[in-house]
Design an enzyme around this catalytic site. Sequence first.
Site, mmCIF file in Angstrom:
data_model
loop_
_atom_site.group_PDB
_atom_site.id
_atom_site.type_symbol
_atom_site.label_atom_id
_atom_site.label_comp_id
_atom_site.label_asym_id
_atom_site.label_seq_id
_atom_site.Cartn_x
_atom_site.Cartn_y
_atom_site.Cartn_z
ATOM 1 N N ARG A 162 11.368 3.524 -7.882
ATOM 2 C CA ARG A 162 10.394 4.106 -8.991
ATOM 3 C C ARG A 162 10.861 5.386 -8.910
ATOM 4 O O ARG A 162 10.103 6.500 -9.753
ATOM 5 C CB ARG A 162 9.447 4.011 -7.159
ATOM 6 C CG ARG A 162 8.667 3.282 -6.985
ATOM 7 C CD ARG A 162 8.170 3.517 -5.786
ATOM 8 N NE ARG A 162 6.859 2.711 -4.867
ATOM 9 C CZ ARG A 162 5.960 1.878 -4.348
ATOM 10 N NH1 ARG A 162 5.483 3.538 -3.484
ATOM 11 N NH2 ARG A 162 6.070 1.109 -4.311
ATOM 12 N N ASP A 215 -5.849 12.132 1.111
ATOM 13 C CA ASP A 215 -4.332 11.718 0.713
ATOM 14 C C ASP A 215 -3.497 13.079 0.260
ATOM 15 O O ASP A 215 -4.007 13.970 -0.146
ATOM 16 C CB ASP A 215 -4.142 10.282 -0.299
ATOM 17 C CG ASP A 215 -3.265 9.283 0.567
ATOM 18 O OD1 ASP A 215 -3.500 8.530 0.673
ATOM 19 O OD2 ASP A 215 -2.781 10.060 -0.362
#
Length: 266
Positions: free
Chosen positions: A35, A137
């Site tokens: 990632r 979030d």
Amino acid sequence: MNTISDNEFGLFQRFIYDAAGITLSSAKKALVCGRLAKRLQACNLGSYSEYFKLLTSGQNGAEVQTAVDLLTTNETYFFREPKHFELLREAALAARNKAQPFRVWSAASSTGEEAYSIAMVLADTLGDAAWEVTGSDISTRVLQRARQAHYPMERCRQIPQTYLKRFCLRGIDEQQGTLLVDRTLRSRVQFMQVNLNTTLPRLAAFDVIFLRNVMIYFNGDTKRQVVARILEQLKPGGFFCIGHSESLNDITTALIQVAPSIYRKP
């Protein structure tokens, strides 16, 4: 960059723990490597150690947020764990005649499917009465997608057909195979960035809070701290829903379990 050393991986374990309270096991080493590799390339850096120095230099807050976005896992879909939505409907019905708005918090809302599932139930149950849904979030990337409310159809298979017709628009032509949540429903859902691992923003108290499939990424101390913060936002008599694979054993004694993964504040 195809490899990350154990020492470098340890740096990013500490980074994401400090930033979000997330504990990365050694099994996540390949995930971290994969990632972050593109960010090394984008920043023209030759090693993960150099990228860590950039993140901790205090000079690039935007890159820190990008790294947090990439290292947080966001997996969700509509009407996940249906028993929780049955409970939500019952709680909303019981509150229909109350003067105060019925308020629900999706505390780790990811790309928004959970928050919009909640909104569909409340729109069906309470109609034009006063109700509110807040989704939050830590990742700005997923919050942007949540606000767009545009999803591939394969993520929407569990939406009841009646809700699909009432609250969703099917894509046509170049948008075929996708779904857009109706504008009216979208307007009843507010999204905001919240880091559950730090002091929470001022929020009015909620009747129901969803914190599902999040604690599996926290160690025991972090779980206790996060749950304690969140429960301060829950009304007396309010409900708290966690994931079916999670437990509040040794986490808090402030709630009474009323069903598997469903708790109530006395």
